[in-house]
Write a protein that holds these residues in place. Structure first.
Motif, short mmCIF file in Angstrom:
data_model
loop_
_atom_site.label_atom_id
_atom_site.label_comp_id
_atom_site.label_asym_id
_atom_site.label_seq_id
_atom_site.Cartn_x
_atom_site.Cartn_y
_atom_site.Cartn_z
N LYS A 10 74.96 35.57 36.19
CA LYS A 10 76.32 36.06 36.45
C LYS A 10 77.10 36.18 35.15
O LYS A 10 77.88 37.12 34.98
N ILE A 11 76.91 35.25 34.22
CA ILE A 11 77.61 35.33 32.94
C ILE A 11 77.11 36.53 32.15
O ILE A 11 77.89 37.27 31.55
N LYS A 12 75.80 36.76 32.16
CA LYS A 12 75.23 37.89 31.43
C LYS A 12 75.74 39.23 31.98
O LYS A 12 75.73 40.23 31.28
N SER A 13 76.17 39.24 33.23
CA SER A 13 76.65 40.48 33.84
C SER A 13 78.07 40.84 33.40
O SER A 13 78.55 41.93 33.67
N ILE A 14 78.75 39.93 32.72
CA ILE A 14 80.12 40.20 32.25
C ILE A 14 80.05 41.16 31.06
O ILE A 14 79.26 40.97 30.15
N ASP A 15 80.90 42.18 31.09
CA ASP A 15 81.01 43.09 29.94
C ASP A 15 81.32 42.27 28.71
O ASP A 15 82.08 41.31 28.78
N LYS A 16 80.80 42.67 27.60
CA LYS A 16 81.04 42.04 26.30
C LYS A 16 80.19 40.80 26.03
O LYS A 16 80.06 40.40 24.89
N VAL A 17 79.63 40.17 27.07
CA VAL A 17 78.78 39.01 26.81
C VAL A 17 77.47 39.50 26.22
O VAL A 17 76.80 40.36 26.79
N ASN A 18 77.13 38.97 25.07
CA ASN A 18 75.91 39.35 24.39
C ASN A 18 74.72 38.61 24.99
O ASN A 18 73.71 39.21 25.32
N ASP A 19 74.86 37.30 25.14
CA ASP A 19 73.78 36.50 25.69
C ASP A 19 74.39 35.26 26.33
O ASP A 19 75.51 34.90 26.02
N ALA A 20 73.63 34.65 27.22
CA ALA A 20 74.13 33.44 27.88
C ALA A 20 73.00 32.43 27.99
O ALA A 20 71.84 32.81 28.19
N GLU A 21 73.37 31.18 27.83
CA GLU A 21 72.39 30.10 27.94
C GLU A 21 73.06 28.98 28.72
O GLU A 21 74.22 28.66 28.50
N VAL A 22 72.32 28.41 29.66
CA VAL A 22 72.84 27.29 30.43
C VAL A 22 72.00 26.07 30.10
O VAL A 22 70.77 26.12 30.16
N GLU A 23 72.67 25.02 29.70
CA GLU A 23 71.97 23.77 29.41
C GLU A 23 72.39 22.74 30.45
O GLU A 23 73.57 22.57 30.73
N ILE A 24 71.40 22.09 31.03
CA ILE A 24 71.66 21.06 32.04
C ILE A 24 71.63 19.70 31.36
O ILE A 24 70.77 19.43 30.54
#
Length: 108
Positions: free
Chosen positions: A72-86
């Motif tokens: 969902k974060i990657k689908s935002i315009d302008k977001v280059n990349d997303a990483e989720v750390e648990i």
């Protein structure tokens, strides 16, 4: 500042808005209000890193929930990349829930 420019705070707010559309499958409250999101980092390259936890380490959505957040974060315009750390440090407790979440669950 050109029209294409977006500041990292503004992007961070968009990320939080998107995170608020994701719900824990067992609790009818979004994961942000539940207190599962510990931190959202946005750098100047518009890479987003989210530090989050789960209600329990053996949560049934331990695999799918972080992936959903990332997608969902990657689908935002302008977001280059997303990483989720648990992380489970600190472990999640009901104290991390917002007043709104506690009210929703009849805990207030």
């Amino acid at each position: 500042m050109s029209v294409d420019t977006i500041d990292t705070n503004e992007l961070g707010e968009k990320v939080v808005k998107v995170i608020k559309t994701i719900y824990d499958p067992e609790i009818p409250v979004d994961i942000y209000e539940l207190g599962l999101i510990y931190d959202v980092f946005v750098n100047e390259n518009y890479d987003v890193k989210v530090l989050m936890t789960l209600t329990t380490p053996n949560c049934p959505v331990a695999e799918s929930l972080p992936q959903e957040v990332e997608e969902k974060i990657k689908s935002i315009d302008k977001v280059n990349d997303a990483e989720v750390e648990i992380t489970f440090d600190p472990p999640w407790t009901q104290d991390l829930m917002s007043e709104e979440a506690k009210l929703e669950l009849g805990m207030l």
